[in-house]
Design a protein around this motif. Structure first.
Motif, short mmCIF file in Angstrom:
data_model
loop_
_atom_site.label_atom_id
_atom_site.label_comp_id
_atom_site.label_asym_id
_atom_site.label_seq_id
_atom_site.Cartn_x
_atom_site.Cartn_y
_atom_site.Cartn_z
N HIS A 179 0.84 -1.19 -0.10
CA HIS A 179 -0.03 0.00 0.07
C HIS A 179 0.83 1.43 0.05
O HIS A 179 1.74 1.33 0.87
CB HIS A 179 -0.94 -0.06 1.45
CG HIS A 179 -1.55 1.16 1.53
ND1 HIS A 179 -2.94 1.45 0.84
CD2 HIS A 179 -1.57 2.42 2.27
CE1 HIS A 179 -3.41 2.51 1.45
NE2 HIS A 179 -2.58 3.16 2.14
N ARG A 197 -7.42 3.47 -5.17
CA ARG A 197 -7.80 3.50 -3.83
C ARG A 197 -8.84 2.42 -3.45
O ARG A 197 -8.84 1.92 -2.40
CB ARG A 197 -8.53 5.06 -3.47
CG ARG A 197 -8.98 5.16 -1.83
CD ARG A 197 -8.94 6.69 -1.67
NE ARG A 197 -9.89 7.32 -2.50
CZ ARG A 197 -10.11 8.58 -2.41
NH1 ARG A 197 -9.22 9.45 -1.82
NH2 ARG A 197 -10.85 9.20 -3.41
N GLY A 214 -7.09 -0.55 -2.66
CA GLY A 214 -6.39 -0.48 -1.43
C GLY A 214 -4.87 -0.38 -1.87
O GLY A 214 -3.92 -0.73 -1.04
N GLY A 243 -3.62 5.40 -0.88
CA GLY A 243 -4.52 5.75 0.30
C GLY A 243 -4.98 7.10 0.08
O GLY A 243 -6.14 7.50 0.07
#
Length: 300
Positions: A122, A148, A151, A154
Protein backbone atom coordinates in the motif's frame (compact mmCIF):
# COMPACT_ATOMS: atom_id res chain seq x y z
CA UNK A 1 -3.32 10.26 6.11
CA UNK A 2 -4.09 11.96 9.39
CA UNK A 3 -5.56 15.37 10.03
CA UNK A 4 -4.62 17.38 13.09
CA UNK A 5 -7.61 18.16 15.27
CA UNK A 6 -6.39 21.70 15.97
CA UNK A 7 -5.56 22.65 12.38
CA UNK A 8 -7.61 22.92 9.18
CA UNK A 9 -4.59 21.86 7.12
CA UNK A 10 -4.59 18.33 5.75
CA UNK A 11 -1.77 15.81 5.26
CA UNK A 12 0.09 14.24 8.15
CA UNK A 13 -1.22 16.59 10.80
CA UNK A 14 1.28 18.84 12.54
CA UNK A 15 4.46 17.14 11.36
CA UNK A 16 7.01 19.59 9.95
CA UNK A 17 9.67 17.33 8.46
CA UNK A 18 9.92 14.58 5.86
CA UNK A 19 12.98 12.62 4.77
CA UNK A 20 13.79 12.60 1.08
CA UNK A 21 15.30 9.51 -0.50
CA UNK A 22 16.04 10.84 -3.99
CA UNK A 23 19.81 10.47 -3.41
CA UNK A 24 19.66 7.07 -1.72
CA UNK A 25 21.60 5.41 -4.55
CA UNK A 26 24.41 7.95 -4.07
CA UNK A 27 24.70 7.30 -0.34
CA UNK A 28 26.02 3.78 -1.01
CA UNK A 29 24.25 2.40 2.05
CA UNK A 30 23.84 -1.32 2.53
CA UNK A 31 20.30 -2.52 3.16
CA UNK A 32 21.05 -2.71 6.87
CA UNK A 33 22.49 0.80 6.90
CA UNK A 34 19.39 2.12 5.14
CA UNK A 35 17.19 0.40 7.69
CA UNK A 36 19.23 1.87 10.54
CA UNK A 37 18.95 5.33 8.97
CA UNK A 38 15.17 4.90 8.64
CA UNK A 39 14.80 3.79 12.26
CA UNK A 40 16.96 6.68 13.42
CA UNK A 41 14.87 9.36 11.75
CA UNK A 42 11.73 7.65 13.01
CA UNK A 43 13.22 8.10 16.50
CA UNK A 44 13.59 11.80 15.71
CA UNK A 45 9.88 11.96 14.89
CA UNK A 46 10.27 12.03 11.10
CA UNK A 47 7.90 9.37 9.81
CA UNK A 48 7.34 10.57 6.23
CA UNK A 49 9.57 9.32 3.42
CA UNK A 50 9.62 10.97 0.01
CA UNK A 51 10.30 8.77 -3.02
CA UNK A 52 9.65 8.73 -6.77
CA UNK A 53 9.77 5.92 -9.27
CA UNK A 54 12.53 7.64 -11.28
CA UNK A 55 14.89 8.47 -8.40
CA UNK A 56 18.36 7.02 -8.88
CA UNK A 57 17.50 5.96 -12.43
CA UNK A 58 14.63 3.85 -11.09
CA UNK A 59 16.82 2.28 -8.36
CA UNK A 60 16.06 4.12 -5.10
CA UNK A 61 12.69 2.53 -4.39
CA UNK A 62 14.24 -0.92 -4.73
CA UNK A 63 17.13 -0.02 -2.43
CA UNK A 64 14.66 1.25 0.15
CA UNK A 65 12.48 -1.84 -0.22
CA UNK A 66 15.50 -4.09 0.33
CA UNK A 67 15.97 -2.37 3.68
CA UNK A 68 12.32 -2.28 4.67
CA UNK A 69 11.89 -6.00 4.16
CA UNK A 70 14.57 -6.65 6.81
CA UNK A 71 12.13 -5.44 9.46
CA UNK A 72 8.55 -5.33 8.14
CA UNK A 73 7.27 -3.98 11.47
CA UNK A 74 8.83 -0.61 10.63
CA UNK A 75 6.38 -0.22 7.74
CA UNK A 76 3.53 0.52 10.15
CA UNK A 77 5.40 3.52 11.57
CA UNK A 78 6.23 5.02 8.20
CA UNK A 79 4.23 7.14 5.71
CA UNK A 80 5.34 6.34 2.16
CA UNK A 81 5.08 9.11 -0.42
CA UNK A 82 6.07 8.31 -3.98
CA UNK A 83 5.53 9.85 -7.41
CA UNK A 84 4.89 8.86 -11.00
CA UNK A 85 4.31 10.22 -14.53
CA UNK A 86 7.85 11.10 -15.64
CA UNK A 87 9.09 8.72 -18.33
CA UNK A 88 12.89 8.74 -18.56
CA UNK A 89 15.13 7.25 -21.21
CA UNK A 90 16.82 4.49 -19.25
CA UNK A 91 17.88 0.87 -19.37
CA UNK A 92 14.91 0.36 -17.05
CA UNK A 93 12.51 1.84 -19.61
CA UNK A 94 11.67 1.46 -23.28
CA UNK A 95 10.93 5.10 -24.18
CA UNK A 96 13.00 7.04 -26.73
CA UNK A 97 12.50 10.55 -25.30
CA UNK A 98 11.93 11.95 -21.82
CA UNK A 99 8.29 12.90 -21.41
CA UNK A 100 5.31 12.96 -19.03
CA UNK A 101 2.56 10.36 -19.00
CA UNK A 102 -0.59 10.62 -16.85
CA UNK A 103 -2.51 7.98 -18.75
CA UNK A 104 -4.33 5.50 -16.52
CA UNK A 105 -2.25 2.70 -18.03
CA UNK A 106 1.01 4.33 -17.03
CA UNK A 107 -0.15 5.42 -13.56
CA UNK A 108 -1.37 1.93 -12.74
CA UNK A 109 1.78 0.25 -14.04
CA UNK A 110 3.94 2.75 -12.13
CA UNK A 111 2.07 2.06 -8.91
CA UNK A 112 2.42 -1.67 -9.36
CA UNK A 113 6.16 -1.37 -10.01
CA UNK A 114 6.60 0.95 -7.02
CA UNK A 115 4.78 -1.49 -4.76
CA UNK A 116 7.00 -4.30 -6.02
CA UNK A 117 10.23 -2.34 -5.62
CA UNK A 118 9.31 -0.92 -2.20
CA UNK A 119 8.08 -4.39 -1.20
CA UNK A 120 4.91 -3.01 0.37
CA UNK A 121 1.22 -3.58 -0.29
CA UNK A 122 0.00 0.00 0.00
CA UNK A 123 1.32 3.46 -0.96
CA UNK A 124 0.17 6.02 1.59
CA UNK A 125 0.31 9.02 -0.77
CA UNK A 126 0.88 9.03 -4.53
CA UNK A 127 1.84 12.25 -6.32
CA UNK A 128 1.84 13.14 -10.00
CA UNK A 129 5.46 14.24 -10.37
CA UNK A 130 5.16 16.91 -13.08
CA UNK A 131 2.29 18.58 -14.94
CA UNK A 132 1.39 16.70 -18.11
CA UNK A 133 -0.12 19.02 -20.73
CA UNK A 134 -1.92 16.01 -22.21
CA UNK A 135 -3.50 15.04 -18.88
CA UNK A 136 -7.11 13.85 -19.20
CA UNK A 137 -8.54 14.89 -15.84
CA UNK A 138 -11.46 12.47 -15.93
CA UNK A 139 -9.14 9.59 -16.78
CA UNK A 140 -6.80 10.49 -13.91
CA UNK A 141 -9.64 10.78 -11.39
CA UNK A 142 -11.11 7.44 -12.46
CA UNK A 143 -7.65 5.88 -12.11
CA UNK A 144 -7.14 7.40 -8.64
CA UNK A 145 -10.55 6.17 -7.55
CA UNK A 146 -9.77 2.67 -8.80
CA UNK A 147 -6.37 2.54 -7.07
CA UNK A 148 -7.89 3.61 -3.77
CA UNK A 149 -10.76 1.13 -4.07
CA UNK A 150 -8.22 -1.65 -4.71
CA UNK A 151 -6.31 -0.64 -1.56
CA UNK A 152 -3.13 0.19 -3.46
CA UNK A 153 -3.04 3.92 -2.66
CA UNK A 154 -4.47 5.82 0.28
CA UNK A 155 -4.29 9.47 -0.81
CA UNK A 156 -3.26 11.54 -3.81
CA UNK A 157 -1.46 14.77 -4.52
CA UNK A 158 0.69 16.51 -7.08
CA UNK A 159 4.19 17.92 -7.44
CA UNK A 160 5.35 21.08 -9.22
CA UNK A 161 1.81 21.94 -10.35
CA UNK A 162 0.85 25.57 -10.92
CA UNK A 163 -2.08 27.06 -9.02
CA UNK A 164 -4.45 26.56 -11.94
CA UNK A 165 -3.21 23.04 -12.66
CA UNK A 166 -3.72 22.10 -9.01
CA UNK A 167 -7.19 23.67 -8.99
CA UNK A 168 -8.24 21.89 -12.18
CA UNK A 169 -7.52 18.45 -10.76
CA UNK A 170 -8.49 19.20 -7.17
CA UNK A 171 -11.84 20.73 -8.11
CA UNK A 172 -12.81 17.82 -10.32
CA UNK A 173 -11.57 15.39 -7.65
CA UNK A 174 -13.91 16.89 -5.03
CA UNK A 175 -11.07 18.57 -3.15
CA UNK A 176 -9.29 15.32 -2.35
CA UNK A 177 -5.69 16.23 -3.22
CA UNK A 178 -3.59 16.33 -0.05
CA UNK A 179 -0.46 18.25 -1.14
CA UNK A 180 1.49 19.99 -3.89
CA UNK A 181 5.25 19.45 -3.63
CA UNK A 182 6.98 22.67 -4.70
CA UNK A 183 10.34 24.43 -4.46
CA UNK A 184 10.48 26.88 -1.55
CA UNK A 185 13.63 28.74 -0.48
CA UNK A 186 14.93 32.30 0.01
CA UNK A 187 16.24 32.41 -3.57
CA UNK A 188 13.03 31.24 -5.24
CA UNK A 189 9.74 33.01 -4.53
CA UNK A 190 7.76 31.54 -7.42
CA UNK A 191 5.37 29.48 -5.30
CA UNK A 192 4.73 32.47 -3.01
CA UNK A 193 4.10 34.89 -5.89
CA UNK A 194 2.31 32.90 -8.59
CA UNK A 195 -0.68 31.87 -6.51
CA UNK A 196 0.37 28.32 -5.60
CA UNK A 197 0.57 28.77 -1.82
CA UNK A 198 -2.52 31.01 -1.90
CA UNK A 199 -4.52 28.29 -3.61
CA UNK A 200 -3.23 25.64 -1.22
CA UNK A 201 -4.29 27.72 1.78
CA UNK A 202 -7.74 28.18 0.24
CA UNK A 203 -8.02 24.39 0.01
CA UNK A 204 -6.46 23.85 3.49
CA UNK A 205 -3.73 21.79 1.83
CA UNK A 206 -0.12 21.90 2.99
CA UNK A 207 2.73 22.10 0.46
CA UNK A 208 5.70 19.77 0.66
CA UNK A 209 8.76 22.01 0.31
CA UNK A 210 11.76 20.76 -1.65
CA UNK A 211 15.18 22.41 -2.10
CA UNK A 212 14.77 24.61 0.99
CA UNK A 213 18.53 25.27 0.92
CA UNK A 214 18.38 26.19 -2.78
CA UNK A 215 20.27 23.12 -3.91
CA UNK A 216 23.27 24.05 -1.77
CA UNK A 217 23.50 27.59 -3.18
CA UNK A 218 23.22 28.98 0.34
CA UNK A 219 26.55 27.33 1.19
CA UNK A 220 28.29 28.17 -2.07
CA UNK A 221 26.95 31.55 -3.04
CA UNK A 222 27.90 32.19 -6.67
CA UNK A 223 25.47 34.97 -7.59
CA UNK A 224 24.98 38.45 -6.20
CA UNK A 225 21.49 37.44 -5.02
CA UNK A 226 22.82 34.40 -3.16
CA UNK A 227 25.61 36.45 -1.60
CA UNK A 228 23.12 39.04 -0.32
CA UNK A 229 20.87 36.35 1.12
CA UNK A 230 23.73 34.45 2.75
CA UNK A 231 24.94 37.66 4.38
CA UNK A 232 21.47 38.32 5.75
CA UNK A 233 21.04 34.75 6.99
CA UNK A 234 24.39 34.91 8.78
CA UNK A 235 23.36 38.09 10.57
CA UNK A 236 20.08 36.51 11.63
CA UNK A 237 21.86 33.34 12.73
CA UNK A 238 23.89 35.44 15.16
CA UNK A 239 20.80 37.30 16.35
CA UNK A 240 18.80 34.10 16.98
CA UNK A 241 21.82 32.11 18.19
CA UNK A 242 21.37 29.42 15.60
CA UNK A 243 22.88 28.36 12.25
CA UNK A 244 22.51 29.75 8.75
CA UNK A 245 20.80 26.49 7.81
CA UNK A 246 18.44 26.81 10.76
CA UNK A 247 17.39 30.32 9.73
CA UNK A 248 16.79 29.20 6.14
CA UNK A 249 14.53 26.36 7.24
CA UNK A 250 12.78 28.58 9.80
CA UNK A 251 12.14 31.12 7.04
CA UNK A 252 10.32 28.48 4.97
CA UNK A 253 8.46 27.04 7.96
CA UNK A 254 7.30 30.55 8.98
CA UNK A 255 5.00 30.81 5.96
CA UNK A 256 1.28 30.43 6.85
CA UNK A 257 0.79 27.66 4.27
CA UNK A 258 2.54 25.44 6.87
CA UNK A 259 5.10 23.81 4.54
CA UNK A 260 6.21 20.26 5.22
CA UNK A 261 10.00 20.48 4.81
CA UNK A 262 11.82 17.69 2.97
CA UNK A 263 15.35 16.98 4.17
CA UNK A 264 17.57 15.59 1.42
CA UNK A 265 20.69 14.69 3.35
CA UNK A 266 21.69 11.13 4.09
CA UNK A 267 23.56 12.28 7.20
CA UNK A 268 21.42 11.86 10.27
CA UNK A 269 23.29 14.53 12.20
CA UNK A 270 22.37 17.05 9.49
CA UNK A 271 18.68 16.25 9.91
CA UNK A 272 18.83 16.34 13.71
CA UNK A 273 20.73 19.62 13.63
CA UNK A 274 18.36 21.20 11.11
CA UNK A 275 15.35 20.22 13.17
CA UNK A 276 16.87 21.67 16.33
CA UNK A 277 18.44 24.80 14.82
CA UNK A 278 15.21 25.78 13.02
CA UNK A 279 13.21 25.91 16.26
CA UNK A 280 13.16 29.70 16.23
CA UNK A 281 10.34 32.11 15.59
CA UNK A 282 11.41 34.65 13.00
CA UNK A 283 9.78 38.03 13.46
CA UNK A 284 7.78 39.44 10.59
CA UNK A 285 10.47 42.10 10.07
CA UNK A 286 13.22 39.50 9.89
CA UNK A 287 11.24 37.35 7.45
CA UNK A 288 10.98 40.38 5.19
CA UNK A 289 14.63 41.20 5.80
CA UNK A 290 15.44 37.97 3.95
CA UNK A 291 12.93 38.92 1.24
CA UNK A 292 14.61 42.30 0.74
CA UNK A 293 18.06 40.69 0.59
CA UNK A 294 16.85 38.24 -2.04
CA UNK A 295 15.06 40.82 -4.18
CA UNK A 296 17.78 43.43 -3.87
CA UNK A 297 15.27 46.18 -3.13
CA UNK A 298 12.75 47.17 -0.51
CA UNK A 299 9.07 46.29 -0.56
CA UNK A 300 6.95 48.35 -2.99
Amino acid sequence: MTVASDSPFQFVGNETWAQGYWRLADWQFSAQQTLSFLKAHLDLGVSIGDHADIYGDYRCEQLFGNALILDPSVRHQFHVVTKCDIQLVSSSNSVSINHYDTSAKHIVSSVERSLERLQIEHIDTLLLHRPDLLMDVDEVIACFTRLRAEGKVGAFGVSNFSASQFELLNHRFDGQLVTNQVELNPLNFDAFENGITDRLQMAAVRPMAWSCLAGGSLFNAQTEQAQRVVGCLRELAIKYETSLEGVAYAWVIRHPSKPLVINGSGKLNRLASAMEQSKISLSREDWYRVWVASKGHGVP
